[in-house]
Design an enzyme around this catalytic site. Sequence first.
Site, PDB file in Angstrom:
ATOM      1  CB  ALA A  29       4.101   0.139   3.315  1.00  0.00           C
ATOM      2  CB  THR A  30       0.291   4.083   2.752  1.00  0.00           C
ATOM      3  OG1 THR A  30      -0.399   2.862   3.021  1.00  0.00           O
ATOM      4  CG2 THR A  30      -0.558   4.960   1.850  1.00  0.00           C
TER       5      THR A  30
ATOM      6  CB  THR B  55      10.420  16.071  14.347  1.00  0.00           C
ATOM      7  OG1 THR B  55      10.586  17.486  14.280  1.00  0.00           O
ATOM      8  CG2 THR B  55      11.192  15.510  15.526  1.00  0.00           C
TER       9      THR B  55
ATOM     10  CB  CYS C  25      -3.902  -2.825   4.337  1.00  0.00           C
ATOM     11  SG  CYS C  25      -3.393  -4.508   4.336  1.00  0.00           S
TER      12      CYS C  25
HETATM   13  N1  PLP Z   1       1.553  -2.763   0.750  1.00  0.00           N
HETATM   14  C1  PLP Z   1       1.142  -3.986   1.155  1.00  0.00           C
HETATM   15  C2  PLP Z   1       1.470  -5.187   0.292  1.00  0.00           C
HETATM   16  C3  PLP Z   1       0.436  -4.140   2.353  1.00  0.00           C
HETATM   17  O1  PLP Z   1       0.045  -5.358   2.738  1.00  0.00           O
HETATM   18  C4  PLP Z   1       0.129  -2.993   3.112  1.00  0.00           C
HETATM   19  C5  PLP Z   1      -0.689  -3.192   4.325  1.00  0.00           C
HETATM   20  O2  PLP Z   1      -0.900  -2.500   5.194  1.00  0.00           O
HETATM   21  C6  PLP Z   1       0.600  -1.734   2.665  1.00  0.00           C
HETATM   22  C7  PLP Z   1       1.287  -1.678   1.479  1.00  0.00           C
HETATM   23  C8  PLP Z   1       0.329  -0.480   3.447  1.00  0.00           C
HETATM   24  O3  PLP Z   1       1.157  -0.447   4.580  1.00  0.00           O
HETATM   25  P1  PLP Z   1       0.944   0.595   5.763  1.00  0.00           P
HETATM   26  O4  PLP Z   1      -0.214   0.065   6.552  1.00  0.00           O
HETATM   27  O5  PLP Z   1       2.229   0.568   6.538  1.00  0.00           O
HETATM   28  O6  PLP Z   1       0.671   1.924   5.160  1.00  0.00           O
END
Ligand code: PLP
Length: 403
Positions: free
Chosen positions: A85-86, A257, A344
């Site tokens: 998600a980041t 990739t 996170c």
């Molecule tokens: N957004 C939210 C609301 C989250 O809880 C998190 C937690 O990890 C992230 C973004 C970031 O996700 P990732 O760890 O897949 O980068």
Amino acid sequence: MSAFLSAKHCPIYLDYQASTPMDPRVLEAMLPYFQGAFGNASSAAHAYGHEAADAIKQAARQLANLVDANLHPGVQHPLIWTSGATESINLALQGYVRQHQPLLDNQRLFRLATLPLEHKAVLDTAKMLEREGLVELVLLDVNAQGQIDLQQLERELKQGLDLLAIMAANNEIGTIYPVQTIAKLAQDYDCAFFCDGSQAVGKIPIEFENWGITLLALTGHKIYGPKGCGALIVRRGTRLKAQIYGGGHQHGLRSGTLNVPGIVGLGEACALRAAEMQADEAHTAQLRDRLQARLQAEIPELMVNGDQPRRLAGNLHLSIPSVPNDLLVGYLQAHLALSTGSACTSGLEASSHVLSAIGLDANALRGALRLSLGKFTTAAEIEQAADILIDAYQQARAKLRLD
Ligand code: PLP
């Protein structure tokens, strides 16, 4: 449970919002793609490549099905596979702003609005864009439950917003946002709407197409899938500037990739969530409510943070004002895996910007604990966890000579 932990004593895992254990069925689906079916999905000239490309298409269908991202049967919105998600958030925010900001006339700045309790991946990206002079950043108000003020949002939209970034559910206090209403408002005022669905996809219904979301981010490791694999769904016709350059993979938007085993795992996790989400979440909410009731009965000063009627089924965010959480965690650590901040963010559990945004006072901040449950949590674990927490609370109070 992990080989490392099972060899020793294994604390009860109540940190599902930090990461979920992988569903064994997801692992099973992934395994063939590490060895026999190891092809590169871009190798168009042989069967190994075709096999990998077919697996990616299947995962895209599974993901699109979970979040209603089909325009009509067989036609999907573009979907960009990412490392989580980041990265999806960075592509959405930076990609949208860097694509559209230069097209504005010089009379005004690009206006980006978000909530002060978004994940740091959103907030820090937005602040960086502000520092670069590319956006005017508008931080919208939230109330004591972390809820958005829809009237204020509409006032800001009337004044002219170019991009709105609002999460579907909060990673600390579990508050669920009215995404459908927000998407409709954004559409009415012709504003692009990015939604961070990391904590919500696979837990509550999200309808990308039907609700009119412009960009949706999600990640595998919150839905019993693999870590290091996520996606960004992009409304057809929305233009983004690439953030990673190279071989032109994924419509030129994210070269590199493809992580075939990870993507297969994410797809399988989505398929399982689509089939099981409703029953799993109802069961999880029952366990959460039982835990909350037991703690409330024994800890009179207990505060429950967040928006109780509108929070994720697995979330129980508490404050015990008279007992600092580091003291409590000292008693709990060997028995319970929980969080005092959001994992996170980093290894550092600094005072939470989310809890500050909802206006918790200093004692409630210092006594904050996040318990999060999921589909593998059992009723027996909840009873044990309640006993352990109550016992730790009593020991901490005795140590502080409060009783
Ligand atoms: N957004 C939210 C609301 C989250 O809880 C998190 C937690 O990890 C992230 C973004 C970031 O996700 P990732 O760890 O897949 O980068």
